[in-house]
Design a protein around this motif. Structure first.
Motif, PDB file in Angstrom:
ATOM      1  N   ASP A 142      20.723  27.920  94.331  1.00 42.90           N
ATOM      2  CA  ASP A 142      19.623  27.421  93.728  1.00 42.90           C
ATOM      3  C   ASP A 142      19.281  28.009  92.093  1.00 42.90           C
ATOM      4  O   ASP A 142      18.884  27.045  91.455  1.00 42.90           O
ATOM      5  CB  ASP A 142      18.709  28.001  94.654  1.00 42.90           C
ATOM      6  N   ASP A 143      19.781  28.972  91.992  1.00 42.23           N
ATOM      7  CA  ASP A 143      19.450  29.322  90.548  1.00 42.23           C
ATOM      8  C   ASP A 143      20.209  28.440  89.573  1.00 42.23           C
ATOM      9  O   ASP A 143      19.669  27.888  88.551  1.00 42.23           O
ATOM     10  CB  ASP A 143      20.054  30.973  90.121  1.00 42.23           C
ATOM     11  N   HIS A 144      21.379  27.983  89.877  1.00 44.21           N
ATOM     12  CA  HIS A 144      22.221  27.160  88.796  1.00 44.21           C
ATOM     13  C   HIS A 144      21.512  25.885  88.825  1.00 44.21           C
ATOM     14  O   HIS A 144      21.522  25.502  88.072  1.00 44.21           O
ATOM     15  CB  HIS A 144      23.682  26.953  89.330  1.00 44.21           C
ATOM     16  N   GLN A 145      21.314  25.402  90.277  1.00 45.91           N
ATOM     17  CA  GLN A 145      20.597  23.885  90.353  1.00 45.91           C
ATOM     18  C   GLN A 145      19.265  24.153  89.401  1.00 45.91           C
ATOM     19  O   GLN A 145      18.979  23.234  88.728  1.00 45.91           O
ATOM     20  CB  GLN A 145      20.210  23.591  91.551  1.00 45.91           C
ATOM     21  N   ASN A 146      18.528  25.182  89.456  1.00 47.61           N
ATOM     22  CA  ASN A 146      17.142  25.083  88.826  1.00 47.61           C
ATOM     23  C   ASN A 146      17.254  25.304  87.297  1.00 47.61           C
ATOM     24  O   ASN A 146      16.447  24.852  86.747  1.00 47.61           O
ATOM     25  CB  ASN A 146      16.416  26.356  89.074  1.00 47.61           C
ATOM     26  N   ALA A 147      18.494  25.836  86.936  1.00 48.94           N
ATOM     27  CA  ALA A 147      18.721  25.944  85.256  1.00 48.94           C
ATOM     28  C   ALA A 147      19.279  24.751  84.721  1.00 48.94           C
ATOM     29  O   ALA A 147      19.398  24.475  83.593  1.00 48.94           O
ATOM     30  CB  ALA A 147      19.714  27.106  85.069  1.00 48.94           C
ATOM     31  N   ALA A 148      19.734  23.657  85.593  1.00 43.54           N
ATOM     32  CA  ALA A 148      20.402  22.474  85.214  1.00 43.54           C
ATOM     33  C   ALA A 148      19.206  21.753  84.224  1.00 43.54           C
ATOM     34  O   ALA A 148      18.168  21.363  84.745  1.00 43.54           O
ATOM     35  CB  ALA A 148      20.758  21.437  86.413  1.00 43.54           C
ATOM     36  N   ARG A 154      21.498  19.839  98.199  1.00 40.92           N
ATOM     37  CA  ARG A 154      20.308  20.591  98.667  1.00 40.92           C
ATOM     38  C   ARG A 154      20.550  20.791 100.310  1.00 40.92           C
ATOM     39  O   ARG A 154      19.988  21.590 100.817  1.00 40.92           O
ATOM     40  CB  ARG A 154      19.077  19.595  98.556  1.00 40.92           C
ATOM     41  N   GLU A 155      21.389  19.868 100.703  1.00 43.10           N
ATOM     42  CA  GLU A 155      22.004  20.225 102.241  1.00 43.10           C
ATOM     43  C   GLU A 155      22.775  21.159 102.379  1.00 43.10           C
ATOM     44  O   GLU A 155      23.324  21.525 103.528  1.00 43.10           O
ATOM     45  CB  GLU A 155      22.227  19.021 102.796  1.00 43.10           C
ATOM     46  N   GLY A 156      23.524  21.751 101.098  1.00 41.66           N
ATOM     47  CA  GLY A 156      24.502  22.957 100.910  1.00 41.66           C
ATOM     48  C   GLY A 156      25.775  22.293 101.374  1.00 41.66           C
ATOM     49  O   GLY A 156      26.861  23.008 101.687  1.00 41.66           O
ATOM     50  N   ARG A 157      26.062  21.092 101.157  1.00 42.62           N
ATOM     51  CA  ARG A 157      27.541  20.369 101.562  1.00 42.62           C
ATOM     52  C   ARG A 157      27.588  19.270 101.006  1.00 42.62           C
ATOM     53  O   ARG A 157      26.743  18.597 100.163  1.00 42.62           O
ATOM     54  CB  ARG A 157      27.591  20.323 103.050  1.00 42.62           C
ATOM     55  N   THR A 189      34.669  19.002 104.526  1.00 45.92           N
ATOM     56  CA  THR A 189      33.275  19.584 104.133  1.00 45.92           C
ATOM     57  C   THR A 189      33.518  20.598 103.258  1.00 45.92           C
ATOM     58  O   THR A 189      34.215  21.596 103.338  1.00 45.92           O
ATOM     59  CB  THR A 189      32.323  19.942 105.404  1.00 45.92           C
ATOM     60  N   LEU A 190      32.633  20.444 101.918  1.00 42.28           N
ATOM     61  CA  LEU A 190      32.647  21.586 100.991  1.00 42.28           C
ATOM     62  C   LEU A 190      31.291  22.369 101.203  1.00 42.28           C
ATOM     63  O   LEU A 190      30.452  21.781 101.049  1.00 42.28           O
ATOM     64  CB  LEU A 190      32.813  21.017  99.731  1.00 42.28           C
ATOM     65  N   ASP A 191      31.392  23.792 101.115  1.00 45.40           N
ATOM     66  CA  ASP A 191      30.232  24.575 101.202  1.00 45.40           C
ATOM     67  C   ASP A 191      29.913  24.563  99.875  1.00 45.40           C
ATOM     68  O   ASP A 191      30.181  25.371  98.809  1.00 45.40           O
ATOM     69  CB  ASP A 191      30.836  26.088 101.559  1.00 45.40           C
ATOM     70  N   ALA A 192      28.836  23.801  99.379  1.00 45.17           N
ATOM     71  CA  ALA A 192      28.118  24.020  98.163  1.00 45.17           C
ATOM     72  C   ALA A 192      27.336  24.994  97.754  1.00 45.17           C
ATOM     73  O   ALA A 192      27.308  25.787  96.723  1.00 45.17           O
ATOM     74  CB  ALA A 192      26.989  22.678  98.005  1.00 45.17           C
TER      75      ALA A 192
END
Length: 344
Positions: free
Chosen positions: A3-9, A129-132, A153-156
């Motif tokens: 989530d930290d990486h996504q928030n920094a985008a 956001r669903e983690g995958r 399925t890839l684990d985001a």
């Protein structure tokens, strides 16, 4: 991606006509390199835009890579699988109208990318956001290769830190790439053979490019990764013509971090021998590996002024990787190494 990486985008790669260059903390929410241009210039630039999204799959029994690519005048899709136990390489390729894959500008959260032709279907669905994320493959058998199918399925949330970089290239070119390593779970089928992917052992490396490449283009590139208890560790490294001071895509993945590399050398031990190992090293010594190929996929095309001379080798890496303040001894780590020389 955490989530930290996504928030920094950042929201946009190009904002108000001004493009971001350099190493970015994460993939921008929206990536459209054409937004830097308007009017006739935008139309001309579209003809130079090369886009692709592909995955390298890392599994102990099979080497496999896949790619959906769009050169604007032509789109294509390729997938191959090499069984380590039998030494057999199977591959499929198909072409379509340029623009038809419609690689989404907003890729990671809700992005959908598909190459869908009769007998040749490859679909990526991204749900950050669903983690995958998911990969679906459905390719029919041909006279030269068996059917291939996959549901992966890839684990985001378990992914390594992202590599996201934009830079200027010689000849007025521009490059943007995003790369990430994901634990992978599911099944890849090649004919009657099934390869089961386990998320604690197996990985998928995403390679997304949206670049204006020079007419004469060349690069050497490689990547590998391995799981650890703290997250994926690996490297992405390249050598291509560059402008002084511009960032490039070489980096090492440590648990929770992506650290830049530079000045990469690729040295085949016996030039001209396709089975010879390659020594690959960074000038600072943080990457010092030998790649031993077990096979290669080759693409050669000539279309008048356009030409491609490309090969991707798949095999094993051994050596040393220094990342995140730690030293990793590598022995038999799966990965790929490739060469491209083209007039595009």
């Amino acid at each position: 991606m955490s989530d930290d990486h996504q928030n920094a985008a950042p929201a946009l790669l190009v904002e108000s006509g001004v493009r971001r260059h350099g190493r970015l903390p994460a993939r921008p929410v929206r990536v459209n390199p054409l937004d830097e241009f308007t009017g006739p210039s935008r139309l001309l630039r579209r003809l130079r835009l090369k886009e692709w999204a592909g995955f390298t799959l890392l599994h102990p029994d099979v080497w496999s890579s896949m790619i959906i690519q769009d050169a604007q005048y032509l789109a294509s899709c390729e997938i191959y699988a090499h069984d380590r136990r039998t030494g057999t390489l199977h591959q499929h390729a198909a072409n379509a109208r340029g623009g038809s894959p419609a690689l989404p500008e907003e890729l990671l959260d809700g992005g959908h990318c598909a190459f869908d032709r009769p007998g040749h279907r490859l679909v990526y669905d991204f749900a950050e956001r669903e983690g995958r994320h998911t990969i679906h493959v459905d390719v029919a058998a041909t006279a030269t290769a068996p059917a291939m199918s996959a549901e992966l399925t890839l684990d985001a949330r378990g992914a390594g830190a992202p590599l996201s970089v934009g830079s200027r290239l010689p000849g007025g070119g521009r490059m943007y790439t995003h790369k990430a390593v994901f634990p992978a779970e599911g099944v890849l089928r090649v004919g009657s053979t099934e390869y089961v992917f386990e998320p604690g052992r197996d990985l998928a490396i995403l390679d997304e490019h949206r670049s204006f490449l020079p007419y004469r283009t060349r690069w050497l590139w490689g990547t590998f990764a391995l799981p650890t208890a703290d997250g994926p560790v690996g490297a992405n490294f390249a050598d291509r013509p560059e402008l002084p001071g511009e960032p490039e895509e070489s980096a090492v993945w440590a648990p929770g971090a992506c650290e830049p590399l530079g000045e990469i050398s690729f040295t085949p031990e016996r030039p001209g021998d396709p089975a010879a190992p390659w020594r690959i090293a960074s000038r600072d010594g943080r990457l010092d590996v030998v790649f031993a190929p077990e096979g290669r996929k080759t693409v050669r095309h000539r279309f008048g002024l356009l030409a491609i001379d490309y090969f991707q080798m798949y095999g094993r890496y051994r050596g040393v990787l220094r990342a995140g303040g730690a030293e990793y001894s590598l022995d038999g780590v799966h990965g790929v190494c490739e060469s491209m020389r083209a007039r595009l």
